[in-house]
Motif scaffolding. Structure first.
Motif, short mmCIF file in Angstrom:
data_model
loop_
_atom_site.label_atom_id
_atom_site.label_comp_id
_atom_site.label_asym_id
_atom_site.label_seq_id
_atom_site.Cartn_x
_atom_site.Cartn_y
_atom_site.Cartn_z
N UNK A 18 46.20 44.52 49.09
CA UNK A 18 47.53 44.31 48.52
C UNK A 18 48.09 42.94 48.89
N UNK A 19 47.88 42.52 50.14
CA UNK A 19 48.33 41.19 50.58
C UNK A 19 47.64 40.09 49.77
N UNK A 20 46.34 40.19 49.63
CA UNK A 20 45.59 39.18 48.89
C UNK A 20 45.97 39.20 47.41
N UNK A 21 46.13 40.38 46.83
CA UNK A 21 46.53 40.49 45.43
C UNK A 21 47.89 39.82 45.22
N UNK A 22 48.82 40.05 46.14
CA UNK A 22 50.15 39.44 46.05
C UNK A 22 50.05 37.92 46.09
N UNK A 23 49.22 37.39 47.00
CA UNK A 23 49.04 35.95 47.11
C UNK A 23 48.44 35.36 45.83
N UNK A 24 47.52 36.08 45.22
CA UNK A 24 46.88 35.61 43.99
C UNK A 24 47.87 35.64 42.83
N UNK A 25 48.57 36.75 42.68
CA UNK A 25 49.49 36.92 41.54
C UNK A 25 50.66 35.96 41.61
N UNK A 26 51.17 35.69 42.81
CA UNK A 26 52.32 34.79 42.95
C UNK A 26 51.91 33.32 42.92
N UNK A 27 50.61 33.04 42.95
CA UNK A 27 50.15 31.66 42.90
C UNK A 27 50.07 30.98 44.25
N UNK A 28 50.37 31.71 45.32
CA UNK A 28 50.24 31.12 46.66
C UNK A 28 48.78 30.90 47.02
N UNK A 29 47.91 31.63 46.36
CA UNK A 29 46.46 31.42 46.50
C UNK A 29 45.97 30.99 45.12
N UNK A 30 45.90 29.68 44.88
CA UNK A 30 45.60 29.18 43.54
C UNK A 30 44.20 29.57 43.05
N UNK A 31 44.08 29.62 41.74
CA UNK A 31 42.79 29.92 41.11
C UNK A 31 41.76 28.90 41.58
N UNK A 32 40.60 29.40 41.95
CA UNK A 32 39.52 28.52 42.39
C UNK A 32 39.52 28.23 43.88
N UNK A 33 40.56 28.65 44.59
CA UNK A 33 40.57 28.40 46.04
C UNK A 33 39.63 29.38 46.73
N UNK A 34 39.13 28.96 47.87
CA UNK A 34 38.15 29.74 48.60
C UNK A 34 38.84 30.68 49.59
N UNK A 35 38.43 31.94 49.56
CA UNK A 35 38.95 32.92 50.52
C UNK A 35 38.26 32.72 51.86
N UNK A 36 38.92 33.13 52.94
CA UNK A 36 38.23 33.08 54.23
C UNK A 36 37.01 34.00 54.21
N UNK A 37 35.99 33.66 54.97
CA UNK A 37 34.82 34.53 55.03
C UNK A 37 35.20 35.86 55.66
N UNK A 38 34.37 36.85 55.43
CA UNK A 38 34.62 38.18 55.99
C UNK A 38 34.72 38.09 57.50
N UNK A 39 33.79 37.39 58.11
CA UNK A 39 33.79 37.25 59.57
C UNK A 39 35.02 36.51 60.07
N UNK A 40 35.38 35.44 59.38
CA UNK A 40 36.54 34.64 59.78
C UNK A 40 37.84 35.46 59.72
N UNK A 41 38.04 36.19 58.62
CA UNK A 41 39.26 36.98 58.47
C UNK A 41 39.28 38.17 59.42
N UNK A 42 38.13 38.78 59.65
CA UNK A 42 38.09 39.91 60.59
C UNK A 42 38.41 39.45 62.01
N UNK A 43 37.95 38.26 62.38
CA UNK A 43 38.27 37.70 63.69
C UNK A 43 39.76 37.37 63.79
#
Length: 67
Positions: A18-43
């Motif tokens: 839900x947090x990531x979806x909100x960031x994508x929909x509101x444009x705070x996470x622009x199209x084409x930007x790279x998400x943190x890796x699974x390991x990086x975000x879990x840490x």
């Protein structure tokens, strides 16, 4: 950016999704930007990598992200 509330009755993967979806929909996470890796975000959030992987997988299934 992304926060998890351990008192929230929703599963943690849903909160992340839900947090990531909100960031994508509101444009705070622009199209084409790279998400943190699974390991990086879990840490960063100090949670199990499988939880992050599930959130990413569901976002991909819903068409919000692509790997």
């Amino acid at each position: 950016m992304i926060s998890v509330n351990f008192r929230d009755p929703r599963p943690i993967y849903e909160q992340i999704k839900d947090n990531l979806r909100r960031l994508i929909v509101t444009g705070l996470l622009p199209t084409g930007s790279k998400l943190p890796s699974v390991r990086e975000l879990s840490t960063q959030l100090t949670i199990n990598p499988n939880t992050i992987q599930r959130a990413y997988r569901e976002l991909e299934t819903e068409g919000y992200i692509c790997s």
